[in-house]
Write an enzyme that holds these catalytic residues in place. Structure first.
Site, PDB file in Angstrom:
ATOM      1  N   ASP A   1       0.836  -1.198   0.000  1.00 42.39           N
ATOM      2  CA  ASP A   1       0.000   0.000   0.000  1.00 42.39           C
ATOM      3  C   ASP A   1       0.877   1.257   0.000  1.00 42.39           C
ATOM      4  O   ASP A   1       2.012   1.227   0.500  1.00 42.39           O
ATOM      5  CB  ASP A   1      -0.885   0.035   1.251  1.00 42.39           C
TER       6      ASP A   1
ATOM      7  N   TYR B   1       5.914  -8.573   8.754  1.00 40.82           N
ATOM      8  CA  TYR B   1       5.519  -7.173   8.900  1.00 40.82           C
ATOM      9  C   TYR B   1       5.749  -6.690  10.324  1.00 40.82           C
ATOM     10  O   TYR B   1       5.667  -7.459  11.283  1.00 40.82           O
ATOM     11  CB  TYR B   1       4.028  -6.988   8.582  1.00 40.82           C
TER      12      TYR B   1
ATOM     13  N   ASP C   1      -6.934   1.964   7.663  1.00 39.42           N
ATOM     14  CA  ASP C   1      -5.653   2.589   7.984  1.00 39.42           C
ATOM     15  C   ASP C   1      -5.869   4.080   8.230  1.00 39.42           C
ATOM     16  O   ASP C   1      -7.002   4.581   8.197  1.00 39.42           O
ATOM     17  CB  ASP C   1      -4.606   2.342   6.882  1.00 39.42           C
TER      18      ASP C   1
ATOM     19  N   ARG D   1      -4.059  -4.736   7.340  1.00 43.99           N
ATOM     20  CA  ARG D   1      -5.102  -3.766   7.705  1.00 43.99           C
ATOM     21  C   ARG D   1      -6.359  -4.469   8.209  1.00 43.99           C
ATOM     22  O   ARG D   1      -6.993  -4.032   9.181  1.00 43.99           O
ATOM     23  CB  ARG D   1      -5.453  -2.896   6.495  1.00 43.99           C
TER      24      ARG D   1
END
Length: 307
Positions: free
Chosen positions: A47, A75, A89, A181
Site C-alpha cells: 500500500d 511485517y 488505515d 489492515r
C-alpha cells in the site's frame, strides 16, 4: 520485421525499500527507468502508506515472480485503538469510535485467535477484483463492494511494544493474501474498541529481507554519478536468488544447450534416479531453466535467456 526491444536486457532482482506515500506500480516504473530495463514487475503489492520490502524483478526475473509472491511475508505494524476507518488505515475516514482502550493482557489473550489459518474479509479499499473492477475503485465511486471471506495463514503474531494506552506495535509472519489492515480491524472488533493501522513496514518477502534492501533515494542519487549503471547493477541479485527453496542441479554445457531447446536430459550420478520434484538448472554459474525431476530425467518447464 520485428521491432527491436526498447531498453537494456538487464536481468535480476532488486529488493527495494519502498518509501511511504508511493504506490508499488510507481516504484516499479521508477526502477525500470533508472535501469533502462526492457521489462520489470513486482512481487507482492505494498500500500502507499506502507514502507519496506518490495522485490522488483527485471528482465528474465519476471518469470520467477510467483516464487516471491508465494513466499511468507513479515511485517511490523502499529495499531491505533479507539477508531475504525473505512480503509482500515490512517488514510481513511473514521466510521466507528470507542472510548475503551485494551490492556496489554487483553491484547495478549486474543492473539491465539488470530494465529494459524483464519478467515479474513479483505479491506473494502483493496486491489481485489469484483466483477472485473478493483474494489478500491468501486469504493471511491461510493459503492461498497461485498468481498467474500478468505482463508489466510498467520504463522506468528506478537505484540512487541505498547507506547501508550491507545497504541500497540505488532510483528507478524503471514502467508500469501493476508491483509494486515484487516487484521488490525478484526482485532479491534474482537477487543470491543475498534482499531486501524497507522504505520506498516514489510520486513521480509520470501528469501528477501531488510539486509539486502536498497532505499529508492540511494538509487536515485547513484543515477547521477558518472558510473551510475555500475552501481545500479551491483545492487541486483541474480534471478535464481528467489529459488533457494528448490532443488538445484548442475548441467554440462551440452545438456544445458538441449534444455534451452526444451528437450529433456538424463541426470547423471549415483543418486540421480531418486531425485524428484521441481528443480532449477544451472550451467557454468548461469540459470538455465526451471523444470521437473522424475526417474532420473530433467524436463524443463520454463527456459531462461540470460545471454
Amino acid at each position: 520485421m520485428a521491432r527491436p526491444k526498447r531498453g537494456n536486457p538487464i536481468h535480476g532482482w532488486l529488493v527495494l525499500d519502498k518509501p511511504k506515500g508511493m504506490t508499488s506500480t510507481h516504484a516499479v516504473a521508477i526502477v525500470k527507468q533508472l535501469y533502462d530495463a526492457q521489462k520489470a514487475g513486482h512481487a507482492g503489492t505494498l500500500d502507499p502508506l506502507a514502507t519496506g520490502i518490495l522485490p522488483i524483478a527485471l528482465g528474465e526475473a519476471t518469470k520467477t515472480c510467483a516464487f516471491a509472491v508465494e513466499g511468507e511475508k513479515a511485517y511490523r505494524f502499529t495499531v491505533r485503538w479507539g477508531a475504525e476507518t473505512n480503509t482500515d488505515d490512517a488514510e481513511g475516514e473514521v466510521v466507528k469510535t470507542s472510548e475503551k482502550r485494551p490492556s496489554p493482557a487483553e491484547i495478549e489473550a486474543i492473539l491465539p485467535r488470530f494465529t494459524g489459518e483464519i478467515s479474513q474479509v479483505p479491506p473494502t479499499f483493496s486491489a481485489i477484483k469484483v466483477n472485473g473492477e478493483r474494489a478500491y475503485d468501486l469504493a471511491r465511486d461510493g459503492e461498497l463492494p461485498v468481498l467474500e471471506p478468505r482463508t489466510v495463514l498467520i504463522e506468528e503474531l506478537k505484540a512487541v511494544e505498547h507506547p501508550d494506552e491507545s497504541t500497540t506495535i505488532f510483528e507478524a509472519i503471514c502467508g500469501k493474501g493476508t491483509y494486515v489492515r484487516a487484521l488490525a480491524r478484526d482485532m479491534g472488533r474482537e477487543l470491543g474498541c475498534y482499531g486501524h493501522v497507522t504505520e506498516l513496514r514489510r520486513t521480509q518477502v520470501g528469501p528477501f529481507g531488510e539486509d539486502v534492501a536498497v532505499p529508492l533515494s540511494d538509487l536515485e542519487e547513484a543515477s547521477k554519478l558518472d558510473a551510475a549503471m555500475d552501481f545500479l547493477k551491483v545492487k541486483l541479485l541474480p534471478v535464481e536468488a528467489v529459488l533457494e527453496d528448490l532443488q538445484r542441479i548442475n548441467l554440462s554445457p551440452a545438456d544445458a544447450s538441449r534444455v534451452r531447446r526444451g528437450q529433456s536430459v538424463l541426470i547423471r550420478g549415483r543418486d540421480a534416479p531418486i531425485l524428484t520434484g521441481q528443480a532449477y538448472a544451472m550451467s557454468k554459474g548461469q540459470l538455465v531453466a526451471l523444470g521437473e525431476l522424475s526417474k532420473g530425467e530433467y524436463r524443463p518447464t520454463r527456459v531462461f535467456n540470460l545471454g
